[in-house]
Design a protein around this motif. Structure first.
Motif, PDB file in Angstrom:
ATOM      1  N   LYS A 127       0.993  -1.196   0.030  1.00 34.16           N
ATOM      2  CA  LYS A 127      -0.090  -0.038   0.056  1.00 34.16           C
ATOM      3  C   LYS A 127       0.761   1.026  -0.110  1.00 34.16           C
ATOM      4  CE  LYS A 127      -3.912   2.153   2.651  1.00 34.16           C
ATOM      5  NZ  LYS A 127      -4.826   2.047   3.761  1.00 34.16           N
ATOM      6  N   ASN A 128       2.026   1.405   0.813  1.00 33.31           N
ATOM      7  CA  ASN A 128       2.785   2.387   0.775  1.00 33.31           C
ATOM      8  C   ASN A 128       3.438   2.744  -0.637  1.00 33.31           C
ATOM      9  OD1 ASN A 128       2.362   2.598   3.446  1.00 33.31           O
ATOM     10  ND2 ASN A 128       4.036   1.557   4.297  1.00 33.31           N
ATOM     11  N   ILE A 129       3.812   1.737  -1.399  1.00 33.65           N
ATOM     12  CA  ILE A 129       4.364   1.620  -2.608  1.00 33.65           C
ATOM     13  C   ILE A 129       3.438   2.400  -3.510  1.00 33.65           C
ATOM     14  CG2 ILE A 129       5.334   0.543  -4.499  1.00 33.65           C
ATOM     15  CD1 ILE A 129       6.276  -1.368  -2.655  1.00 33.65           C
ATOM     16  N   PHE A 130       2.144   2.033  -3.174  1.00 36.16           N
ATOM     17  CA  PHE A 130       1.179   2.435  -4.246  1.00 36.16           C
ATOM     18  C   PHE A 130       0.922   3.917  -4.064  1.00 36.16           C
ATOM     19  CE2 PHE A 130      -3.292   3.704  -4.598  1.00 36.16           C
ATOM     20  CZ  PHE A 130      -3.791   3.454  -5.917  1.00 36.16           C
ATOM     21  N   LEU A 131       0.885   4.472  -2.475  1.00 33.49           N
ATOM     22  CA  LEU A 131       0.396   5.807  -2.202  1.00 33.49           C
ATOM     23  C   LEU A 131       1.639   6.699  -2.587  1.00 33.49           C
ATOM     24  CD1 LEU A 131      -0.916   5.255   1.271  1.00 33.49           C
ATOM     25  CD2 LEU A 131      -2.141   5.826  -0.926  1.00 33.49           C
ATOM     26  N   ARG A 132       2.998   6.204  -2.577  1.00 32.16           N
ATOM     27  CA  ARG A 132       4.077   6.844  -2.945  1.00 32.16           C
ATOM     28  C   ARG A 132       4.029   7.136  -4.767  1.00 32.16           C
ATOM     29  NH1 ARG A 132       7.361   3.850   0.504  1.00 32.16           N
ATOM     30  NH2 ARG A 132       8.157   2.404  -1.313  1.00 32.16           N
ATOM     31  N   ASN A 133       3.589   6.201  -5.706  1.00 30.25           N
ATOM     32  CA  ASN A 133       3.247   6.456  -6.700  1.00 30.25           C
ATOM     33  C   ASN A 133       2.459   7.563  -7.189  1.00 30.25           C
ATOM     34  OD1 ASN A 133       5.345   4.549  -7.455  1.00 30.25           O
ATOM     35  ND2 ASN A 133       3.782   2.887  -7.353  1.00 30.25           N
ATOM     36  N   ILE A 134       1.087   7.570  -6.145  1.00 31.41           N
ATOM     37  CA  ILE A 134       0.300   8.650  -6.536  1.00 31.41           C
ATOM     38  C   ILE A 134       0.481   9.961  -5.817  1.00 31.41           C
ATOM     39  CG2 ILE A 134      -1.312   6.885  -7.412  1.00 31.41           C
ATOM     40  CD1 ILE A 134      -2.991   7.219  -4.846  1.00 31.41           C
ATOM     41  N   ASP A 135       1.832  10.078  -5.065  1.00 32.80           N
ATOM     42  CA  ASP A 135       1.713  11.284  -4.149  1.00 32.80           C
ATOM     43  C   ASP A 135       1.482  12.562  -4.709  1.00 32.80           C
ATOM     44  OD1 ASP A 135       2.766  11.983  -1.640  1.00 32.80           O
ATOM     45  OD2 ASP A 135       4.245  13.084  -2.919  1.00 32.80           O
ATOM     46  N   SER A 136       1.704  12.641  -6.073  1.00 31.28           N
ATOM     47  CA  SER A 136       1.540  13.919  -6.646  1.00 31.28           C
ATOM     48  C   SER A 136       0.070  14.191  -6.630  1.00 31.28           C
ATOM     49  CB  SER A 136       2.194  14.341  -7.866  1.00 31.28           C
ATOM     50  OG  SER A 136       1.472  13.104  -9.064  1.00 31.28           O
TER      51      SER A 136
END
Length: 653
Positions: A342-351
């Motif tokens: 989940k953290n990886i996913f959220l980092r990818n959509i951080d912008s």
């Protein structure tokens, strides 16, 4: 010219003055005499042959085409005198008589129409259009079905392979509500051409009239399948099928379908299944596996406010059936996500999340939104490929469920369409998530079109790349579906996620391995019996090994491994056997889930301060076991025998 009539009841129909075989010649001589030309009439082998010595008048061709043109434009008053003049000049043209007969019929003069059509048939008894028109007049205007059928049957003889002519006969009978008679011709037409939508539509209308709703539904769907999207019959077929489906729902027979299948699954698994209405669930239906919830029963939950929910219950039950088959083969996989995923996913959509913050959305709201996106895309990754297999099985093996499946899939595809076209959704959702969602949903829309002709594909407004990817996915599904084996659906889950670069969102784990590692006692017991996993059946590990071995065949002798083995041999020279065995055990323990040659950051506590690439640790794996535990080396299934021989030659002192 030569005219041939078979001596049968039809000859007596078009020449009613013939009373017996004795006066056939006389009657036909009188009729076919043209000016000074008297025909030769003879009877041979049950046929009467009329030979007329007359030269056709070629100048008539221009006027004949002109008359046809007038008729096509509805100018019958202009066509009629031309045809009458042509017949006066040369009565031998059957089509002239037929066309003027049609004009008389359209004008309401059925008697004159019959006379002209009789003349058309006397000059050509196989004029199928004249035969059909005669049948139509007797059926529609005379209500004389018996006589109409005589002409229709002759049309079948004249044009036995013309499905349109035969379909038109059925259509006229259908207009007269002569359903049984019409069915005969429609089935004949369908046997000649199974893709003519008019015929399917007519059979649907008859089935509906007879109260055979399932047959009506099937035929309306076939109507749409064989029509172009912009045609009348496409739209009408879908609309009528939808109405028929809702009529079927009123009969409340859908419950019998899933109840019967539930009994089958309970006997197959030995575990009871409860089916419970629950309006609080987030989806329209879901299954809770007994082993995942520490229960004695599997539970299917559903919302009965959703149209055709019976289909959704069956869908969940088939999902259970797939799992049971995979468990039987010991290759069932679990789709797992962790906080790390989940953290990886959220980092990818951080912008995108930052944009929400700029719009004044609270931290809690942003967290909820991000979690919702992660759950949504994870659900698609896992379910979209598997759902295709489930729906394919339902369509093929449970035809009685099709009306429910049709309505349910339409709703699901439309929901999927809204998820990628709604303006508000598009405004806040990251473009890459929209694109991935669109591709997964497009594949479902392709299946709906394939099964039921309903086409929403263009409404997704997909880019060329998105459409090409969806087509590729659907083609791959079709190839798998031809001979799907238990558990193979998980391969598509992984393949498609890899292609879309979504493989960081989840992990597929062998169910047996997951449950053993979740149970401490079981794990310790398994570890003591089989410490290196060499006897453990792990579908993920086996698949990785299979892929790895295939890649090694293509590579041939792997010089990188040879060089790494040289380094391992040099490293182990200074170690005693017990030290090497300790390292061998640690490498084996760490590698119970398999090593990936593409990963470059493996570490071992027994060799501190060193990072290993995938091939390097595989080389150390092979060499350590070869030195310390050679009797078990074969169980590793590492394909590096030739590399090791070369390394020994090159590096062993």
């Amino acid at each position: 010219m030569k005219i041939i009539h078979k001596i049968d009841h039809f000859l007596y129909t078009i020449f009613p003055d013939i009373t017996d075989n004795e006066n056939i010649v006389k009657i036909l001589e009188e009729y076919y005499t043209y000016g000074p030309y008297k025909p030769k009439v003879k009877i041979e082998n049950g046929f009467v042959i009329v030979e007329i010595d007359i030269v056709s008048i070629t100048s008539q061709e221009v006027d004949f085409k002109k008359a046809i043109s007038f008729c096509e434009n509805g100018s019958f008053s202009e066509a009629k005198p031309l045809l009458e003049n042509l017949i006066k000049q040369n009565p031998t043209n059957s089509e002239c008589h037929r066309i003027i007969g049609q004009i008389y019929s359209d004008e309401g003069n059925q008697e004159e129409a019959i006379n002209s059509l009789i003349d058309a048939l006397r000059w050509d008894s196989k004029n199928a259009y004249a035969l059909v028109m005669m049948g139509n007049i007797f059926a529609k205007y005379k209500n004389d079905i018996e006589t109409a059928m005589k002409y229709y049957d002759q049309a079948l003889i004249a044009k036995p392979d013309d499905n349109i002519t035969i379909n038109n006969i059925g259509a006229n009978l259908l207009q007269q509500h002569k359903f049984e008679e019409a069915k005969k011709y429609f089935h004949k037409a369908l046997s000649l051409e199974g893709k003519y939508p008019n015929t399917h539509y007519a059979l649907a209308m008859i089935a509906n009239h007879e109260g055979d709703l399932n047959s009506a539904f099937y035929s309306f769907i076939q109507t749409a399948k064989y029509s172009n999207k912009n045609d009348f019959f496409y739209k009408k077929g879908i609309e009528e099928a939808y109405q028929i489906a809702n009529e079927i729902f009123k009969e409340k027979t859908g419950k019998n379908i899933f109840r019967k299948f539930r009994v089958f699954l309970e006997q197959k698994s030995g575990v009871e299944i409860d089916i419970i209405k629950d309006e609080t669930i987030l989806t329209a239906a879901k299954i809770e596996f007994a082993e995942n919830h520490d229960r004695e029963k599997h539970i299917v939950k559903f919302k009965d406010t959703v149209p055709a929910y019976e289909h959704l219950i069956m869908h969940e039950l088939v999902h259970l059936d797939f799992v049971l088959d995979a468990q039987e083969e010991e290759n069932n996989l679990l789709f797992t996500t962790t906080q790390q995923h989940k953290n990886i996913f959220l980092r990818n959509i951080d912008s995108s999340l930052k944009k929400l913050k700029q719009k004044g959305i609270s931290e809690a709201g942003i967290n909820t939104y991000g979690s919702g996106l992660f759950s949504g895309i994870s659900s698609l990754i896992f379910n979209a490929p598997i759902d295709l297999f489930i729906e394919n099985l339902l369509y093929k093996e449970h035809p009685e469920l099709r009306p429910y499946q049709f309505v349910s899939l339409m709703n699901l595809v439309q929901d999927g369409l809204k998820a990628v076209t709604d303006k508000q959704v598009l405004e806040f959702t990251p473009k890459e998530i929209i694109s991935d969602t669109k591709i997964y949903n497009l594949v479902g829309a392709m299946q709906l079109k394939n099964l039921y002709a309903v086409d929403f594909i263009s409404e997704y407004k997909a880019s060329k790349i998105e459409m090409d990817t969806a087509n590729k996915f659907y083609k791959e599904f079709l190839e798998y579906s031809e001979d799907k084996k238990p558990g193979e659906e998980y391969e598509l889950v992984q393949h498609w996620a890899d292609d879309l670069k979504l493989n960081d969102n989840f992990e597929l784990i062998g169910e047996n391995q997951y449950r053993q590692r979740s149970n401490v006692d079981s794990f310790i017991d398994d570890l003591s019996k089989n410490p290196f996993g060499t006897e453990e059946k792990d579908p993920i590990k086996e698949k990785k090994m299979e892929t790895f071995l295939e890649s090694q065949k293509e590579i041939g002798l792997n010089m990188a491994v040879v060089m790494f083995m040289g380094g391992a041999l040099k490293f182990f020279e200074e170690k005693n056997k017990d030290e090497i065995k300790k390292i061998a055990f640690e490498i084996a323990m760490q590698g119970t889930q398999g090593y990936d040659p593409n990963i470059k950051n493996y570490k071992l506590s027994s060799i501190p301060n060193q990072t290993f690439s995938g091939y390097q640790i595989l080389a150390y794996y092979y060499v350590s076991w070869s030195i310390a535990i050679p009797e078990m080396l074969g169980q590793l299934q590492l394909p590096f025998d030739e590399e090791y021989k070369l390394a020994l030659t090159m590096f062993k002192k």
